[in-house]
Design a protein around this motif. Structure first.
Motif, PDB file in Angstrom:
ATOM      1  N   TYR A 109       0.836  -1.200   0.000  1.00  0.00           N
ATOM      2  CA  TYR A 109       0.000   0.000   0.000  1.00  0.00           C
ATOM      3  C   TYR A 109       0.869   1.248   0.000  1.00  0.00           C
ATOM      4  CZ  TYR A 109       1.117   0.089   5.020  1.00  0.00           C
ATOM      5  OH  TYR A 109       1.773   0.125   6.230  1.00  0.00           O
ATOM      6  N   TYR A 110       0.245   2.359  -0.395  1.00  0.00           N
ATOM      7  CA  TYR A 110       0.954   3.638  -0.388  1.00  0.00           C
ATOM      8  C   TYR A 110       0.944   4.220   1.023  1.00  0.00           C
ATOM      9  CZ  TYR A 110       1.169   3.761  -5.469  1.00  0.00           C
ATOM     10  OH  TYR A 110       1.469   3.475  -6.789  1.00  0.00           O
ATOM     11  N   CYS A 111       2.092   4.700   1.447  1.00  0.00           N
ATOM     12  CA  CYS A 111       2.207   5.371   2.753  1.00  0.00           C
ATOM     13  C   CYS A 111       2.519   6.843   2.502  1.00  0.00           C
ATOM     14  CB  CYS A 111       3.321   4.721   3.575  1.00  0.00           C
ATOM     15  SG  CYS A 111       3.674   5.585   5.125  1.00  0.00           S
ATOM     16  N   TYR A 112       1.657   7.708   3.046  1.00  0.00           N
ATOM     17  CA  TYR A 112       1.749   9.143   2.772  1.00  0.00           C
ATOM     18  C   TYR A 112       2.437   9.918   3.899  1.00  0.00           C
ATOM     19  CZ  TYR A 112      -1.799   7.755  -0.629  1.00  0.00           C
ATOM     20  OH  TYR A 112      -2.478   7.145  -1.646  1.00  0.00           O
ATOM     21  N   ARG A 143      -0.186   3.714  10.275  1.00  0.00           N
ATOM     22  CA  ARG A 143      -1.201   4.752  10.096  1.00  0.00           C
ATOM     23  C   ARG A 143      -1.882   4.662   8.720  1.00  0.00           C
ATOM     24  NH1 ARG A 143       0.140  10.727   8.080  1.00  0.00           N
ATOM     25  NH2 ARG A 143      -1.727  11.879   8.689  1.00  0.00           N
ATOM     26  N   CYS A 144      -1.111   4.401   7.656  1.00  0.00           N
ATOM     27  CA  CYS A 144      -1.672   4.403   6.298  1.00  0.00           C
ATOM     28  C   CYS A 144      -2.085   3.014   5.820  1.00  0.00           C
ATOM     29  CB  CYS A 144      -0.664   4.994   5.313  1.00  0.00           C
ATOM     30  SG  CYS A 144      -0.179   6.687   5.685  1.00  0.00           S
ATOM     31  N   VAL A 203       0.903  15.070   4.798  1.00  0.00           N
ATOM     32  CA  VAL A 203       0.947  14.238   3.597  1.00  0.00           C
ATOM     33  C   VAL A 203       2.253  14.495   2.834  1.00  0.00           C
ATOM     34  CG1 VAL A 203      -0.163  13.665   1.414  1.00  0.00           C
ATOM     35  CG2 VAL A 203      -1.552  14.260   3.410  1.00  0.00           C
ATOM     36  N   ALA A 204       2.986  13.435   2.551  1.00  0.00           N
ATOM     37  CA  ALA A 204       4.231  13.558   1.792  1.00  0.00           C
ATOM     38  C   ALA A 204       3.927  13.864   0.330  1.00  0.00           C
ATOM     39  CB  ALA A 204       5.036  12.265   1.898  1.00  0.00           C
TER      40      ALA A 204
END
Length: 472
Positions: free
Chosen positions: A97-100, A125-126, A137-138
């Motif tokens: 998954y994407y981690c922001y 968290r993400c 948010v990155a």
């Protein structure tokens, strides 16, 4: 039975060091013993530190050691399309998954955990978000692997035995950075998967990566390879071997006059043994080596033991083999081995006494060029009053010998000792200094035979003149 396939996968950020060479050797021996395939892979994704010079040093080191590979070299920088495809597979299946999270948030999280004396780890968290959160948010999200929250991973290690890791101790690993480039643990798994690697032999500093990699193999639908984690090598001070301990580059040992088979023999013994045997040939190692017999505790690097082994291999090797390795050392010293005695014949006279090829080359220079001067201590000790007459007597006898061979030469030395009523050493040593420039050489009869009659007589004549000019 599935064919054994191993790999050696160095990072080209420096030379081929001793620890890496031992890992490569263990993988190579394991493969050769079982008739498998040995793959060379260059893990060059660290663009800032990887250099073409380092790649060449690795390839040159492997070639000098004789660790030939059946496939490769493969370069990770040429395989980004394959990594992207497998990343997408994990995203599509929900196993990644994407981690922001921003770097600041992750740093705050780490600081808070350390303050609570907790092991720093990502908090997930993400993990179950459908999209970016509203804050922190990155700009470029990373991709994380969804690590199982429960259960454990068992590594059946050929050296360490069964090692168990709790999944609860592992956080969600970053497998792709914000710029899309894959991380080490992910590229290794994809490469081993696609290259069909069955046995991974590597340093035990990678052991903690293994449970994460096993999760990735399973997520990509393949059986993980068998693992063997080799213990580290320590310096004599008990600390991990590094540049501060001196020669740790394989090519530096080559330049210091070590034979490749001697270094291989020494490296294999840093963790493996076969009874009390110390000296092994490469073919013998292929027959005897078993990765399951490698000791799991660290080994200490002992330069004196390596030098002793090198001397043993020099003594036992075929002269033509030593000659091939010795030639470049003579060339470095301005000598053309073709212009003088047979190099193999020189080797035969020197094999019993040289610890390194550097020492052999230095001690053999006099065979190819006349000494420019006599060593002061040797001349003072051996060129005395009356020495000129002894040397001149031998010179005339040598000139008249019907046959120039060691036996006839020895007869002249014996006759001169009797004629002047002195011990043999009082004849042989001045001759040795006269022809070699110093007090050390192979047996004087073998030395003169190799030099030849004309050159020997000429050097004796020069010595007679020097003694008469310099000795009262």
């Amino acid at each position: 039975m599935t064919m054994i396939r191993t790999r050696f996968a160095p990072s080209p950020t420096g030379y081929l060091h001793i620890g890496g060479a031992r890992t490569a050797l263990y993988s190579w021996l394991h493969t050769r013993r079982h008739g498998g395939r040995f793959v060379l892979r260059i893990e060059d994704t660290d663009r800032e530190r990887s250099t073409p010079e380092a790649v060449n040093a690795i390839l040159e080191g492997m070639a000098w050691l004789g660790l030939d590979y059946d496939e490769g070299p493969f370069y990770q920088t040429e395989r980004y399309d394959r990594y992207r495809e497998h990343l997408q597979t994990l995203l599509d299946s929900g196993q990644a998954y994407y981690c922001y999270c921003t770097k600041d948030r992750l740093e705050r999280l780490r600081t808070e955990q350390q303050a609570r004396k907790e092991k720093p780890r990502y908090d997930g968290r993400c993990r179950d978000l459908d999209g970016p959160p509203s804050e922190d948010v990155a700009d470029e999200p990373v991709i994380r692997f969804r690590t199982p929250l429960e259960g454990h991973v068992v590594v059946e290690d050929a050296i360490r035995g069964k090692v168990q890791f709790l999944n609860s101790e592992l956080d969600d690993l970053v497998i792709a950075r914000g710029d899309g480039s894959p991380t080490y643990n992910f590229t290794v798994v994809v490469d081993d998967l696609e290259m069909g690697v069955t046995d991974v032999i590597r340093g035990d500093d990678h052991l903690n990566n293994t449970p994460r990699q096993i999760h990735l193999y399973q997520a990509l639908g393949v059986e993980p390879p068998r693992f063997a984690h080799v213990p580290m090598i320590l310096g004599e001070d008990g600390k991990r071997l590094s540049k501060r301990h001196g020669s740790v580059s394989v090519l530096q040992y080559r330049d210091e006059g070590y034979l490749p088979e001697a270094l291989l023999n020494y490296l294999v013994r840093l963790g493996w043994s076969h009874g009390d045997q110390e000296v092994f040939g490469v073919e013998e190692l292929i027959q005897l080596f078993d990765i399951n017999d490698v000791n799991h505790s660290a080994s200490t690097f002992n330069p004196s033991k390596l030098q002793w082994l090198n001397q043993q291999h020099i003594m036992r090797a075929a002269p033509n083999h030593i000659a091939r390795h010795l030639g470049p050392f003579l060339a470095e010293r301005g000598v053309d081995p073709a212009e003088g005695p047979s190099l193999e014949a020189v080797v035969r006279t020197q094999q019993e006494r040289a610890k390194t090829l550097v020492e052999m080359a230095d001690n053999s220079l006099f065979f190819y060029r006349r000494p420019e001067a006599y060593e002061e201590k040797a001349a003072r000790k051996n060129f005395k009053e009356g020495t000129a007459e002894i040397l001149e007597h031998c010179q005339h006898l040598f000139a008249g010998l019907p046959s120039w061979d060691a036996e006839s030469i020895h007869g002249v030395v014996t006759e001169a000792a009797e004629a002047f009523d002195v011990k043999m050493g009082k004849v042989a040593q001045p001759i040795r200094v006269a022809v070699s420039g110093g007090a050390v050489s192979p047996p004087i009869d073998a030395t003169l035979e190799l030099l030849g009659r004309e050159e020997s007589v000429a050097r004796l004549s020069a010595a007679v003149e020097w003694v008469r000019e310099n000795v009262g």
